[in-house]
Design a protein around this motif. Structure first.
Motif, short mmCIF file in Angstrom:
data_model
loop_
_atom_site.label_atom_id
_atom_site.label_comp_id
_atom_site.label_asym_id
_atom_site.label_seq_id
_atom_site.Cartn_x
_atom_site.Cartn_y
_atom_site.Cartn_z
N ASN A 65 0.78 -1.22 0.11
CA ASN A 65 0.12 0.21 -0.15
C ASN A 65 0.95 1.21 0.07
O ASN A 65 0.23 2.33 0.25
CB ASN A 65 -0.91 0.04 1.29
CG ASN A 65 -1.60 -1.12 1.28
OD1 ASN A 65 -1.42 -2.24 2.12
ND2 ASN A 65 -2.72 -1.38 0.47
N GLY A 66 2.21 1.14 -0.22
CA GLY A 66 3.00 2.52 -0.25
C GLY A 66 3.25 3.00 1.06
O GLY A 66 3.58 4.17 0.93
N GLY A 67 3.15 2.29 2.27
CA GLY A 67 3.00 3.09 3.46
C GLY A 67 4.60 3.12 3.71
O GLY A 67 5.40 2.61 3.09
N VAL A 68 5.05 3.88 4.78
CA VAL A 68 6.48 4.15 5.21
C VAL A 68 6.34 4.14 6.72
O VAL A 68 5.29 4.47 7.41
CB VAL A 68 7.11 5.24 4.70
CG1 VAL A 68 7.33 5.29 3.19
CG2 VAL A 68 6.20 6.56 5.14
N TRP A 69 7.57 3.70 7.35
CA TRP A 69 7.70 3.62 8.63
C TRP A 69 7.96 5.17 9.19
O TRP A 69 8.87 5.68 8.53
CB TRP A 69 8.77 2.59 9.20
CG TRP A 69 8.17 1.08 9.11
CD1 TRP A 69 8.80 0.34 8.06
CD2 TRP A 69 7.32 0.46 9.87
NE1 TRP A 69 8.13 -0.87 8.39
CE2 TRP A 69 7.45 -0.73 9.52
CE3 TRP A 69 6.82 0.82 11.09
CZ2 TRP A 69 6.76 -1.96 10.33
CZ3 TRP A 69 6.19 -0.17 11.99
CH2 TRP A 69 5.99 -1.51 11.47
N ILE A 70 7.51 5.57 10.17
CA ILE A 70 7.84 6.76 10.84
C ILE A 70 8.08 6.65 12.30
O ILE A 70 7.47 5.89 12.82
CB ILE A 70 6.90 8.08 10.31
CG1 ILE A 70 5.63 7.73 11.12
CG2 ILE A 70 6.94 8.13 8.72
CD1 ILE A 70 4.66 9.27 10.64
N ARG A 71 8.69 7.61 12.60
CA ARG A 71 8.71 7.57 14.32
C ARG A 71 7.34 8.32 14.66
O ARG A 71 6.85 9.04 14.27
CB ARG A 71 9.76 8.64 14.97
CG ARG A 71 11.37 8.13 14.37
CD ARG A 71 12.52 8.87 14.78
NE ARG A 71 11.92 10.37 14.98
CZ ARG A 71 12.41 11.19 15.89
NH1 ARG A 71 13.20 10.65 16.80
NH2 ARG A 71 12.11 12.42 15.85
N GLN A 72 7.02 7.80 15.98
CA GLN A 72 5.77 8.55 16.50
C GLN A 72 5.80 9.87 16.84
O GLN A 72 4.81 10.78 16.47
CB GLN A 72 5.56 7.83 17.89
CG GLN A 72 4.19 8.42 18.84
CD GLN A 72 4.08 8.00 20.01
OE1 GLN A 72 3.26 7.21 20.31
NE2 GLN A 72 4.82 8.50 20.90
N GLU A 73 6.96 10.52 17.03
CA GLU A 73 7.15 11.77 17.41
C GLU A 73 6.93 12.68 15.95
O GLU A 73 6.73 13.86 15.99
CB GLU A 73 8.70 12.08 17.84
CG GLU A 73 9.00 11.66 19.28
CD GLU A 73 9.57 10.00 19.07
OE1 GLU A 73 10.34 9.71 17.90
OE2 GLU A 73 9.07 9.14 19.71
N ASP A 74 7.21 11.87 14.74
CA ASP A 74 7.02 12.67 13.68
C ASP A 74 5.50 12.75 13.22
O ASP A 74 5.43 13.29 12.02
CB ASP A 74 7.95 12.17 12.59
CG ASP A 74 9.38 12.53 12.91
OD1 ASP A 74 9.80 13.16 13.87
OD2 ASP A 74 10.05 11.50 12.55
N ALA A 75 4.39 12.11 13.90
CA ALA A 75 3.32 12.00 13.12
C ALA A 75 2.47 13.30 13.60
O ALA A 75 1.30 13.06 13.12
CB ALA A 75 2.63 10.58 13.95
N ASN A 76 2.79 14.02 14.42
CA ASN A 76 1.95 15.12 14.71
C ASN A 76 0.36 14.75 15.33
O ASN A 76 -0.52 15.20 15.00
CB ASN A 76 1.82 16.12 13.67
CG ASN A 76 3.10 16.78 13.10
OD1 ASN A 76 3.90 17.10 13.78
ND2 ASN A 76 3.27 16.72 11.96
N LEU A 77 0.62 13.73 16.28
CA LEU A 77 -0.55 13.33 16.75
C LEU A 77 -0.94 14.25 17.61
O LEU A 77 -0.39 15.24 18.27
CB LEU A 77 -0.06 12.17 17.58
CG LEU A 77 0.55 10.76 16.76
CD1 LEU A 77 0.83 9.61 17.74
CD2 LEU A 77 -0.46 10.35 15.85
N ALA A 78 -2.26 14.31 18.11
CA ALA A 78 -3.02 15.21 18.72
C ALA A 78 -2.35 15.09 20.44
O ALA A 78 -2.13 13.94 20.85
CB ALA A 78 -4.63 14.97 18.88
#
Length: 164
Positions: A100-113
């Motif tokens: 599906n073209g996903g990529v691994w990222i760090r949680q800190e880089d996700a701009n989570l609420a």
């Protein structure tokens, strides 16, 4: 001898809930570059111990789902099996990368609420959706079939909100 004893030689403990309550021990750091390495750990252990060849296809998520259920049925707790659940989650994430073209990222880089917490590495899909396949694997193990991994993949990778 149960499959847990055969594969890991461990003793079963009491249920501690959905997430582990102990520090996890990994072969390498849980960073995006290692998502594939964790997924490969799962593939290699399954090939060596169960003679199953997982190929990151969507269809193999059923195997991962059944794998977790088998150990849950043996009475293991999340703490007994945490590192393995983690690598199963990485396998699920890697299926999203491959298909599906996903990529691994760090949680800190996700701009989570504020207040939202996920595993240290998560998946970002091309449409910007952020998802936590490792956290989902822990939920699947703890909650059972209601947290199906194939269904999770379908929900997060479907073309939602686009006109046909």
């Amino acid at each position: 001898m149960g499959i847990f004893d055969k594969l890991f030689g461990g003793k079963k403990g009491k249920d501690t809930g959905c997430m582990p309550t102990r520090r996890l021990t990994f072969a390498f750091p849980p960073i995006p570059e290692n998502g594939i390495r964790f997924a490969e750990q799962f593939r290699e252990a399954v090939k060596e111990n169960l003679n199953e060849d997982l190929d990151f296809s969507v269809e193999t998520l059923k195997f991962a789902d059944d794998f977790l259920q088998r150990f849950k049925d043996e009475g293991l707790s999340v703490n007994d099996f945490a590192e393995t659940i983690f690598v199963v989650g990485c396998y699920v994430g890697q299926v999203m990368v491959h298909n599906n073209g996903g990529v691994w990222i760090r949680q800190e880089d996700a701009n989570l609420a504020k207040g939202v917490s996920m595993m240290p590495i998560i998946i970002q899909l091309p449409n910007g959706v952020i998802t936590d396949p490792i956290g989902k694997a822990f939920k699947r193990f703890h909650n059972g079939e209601v947290d199906s991994l194939p269904y999770y993949h379908k929900v997060f990778t479907s073309e939602r909100g686009e006109e046909s």
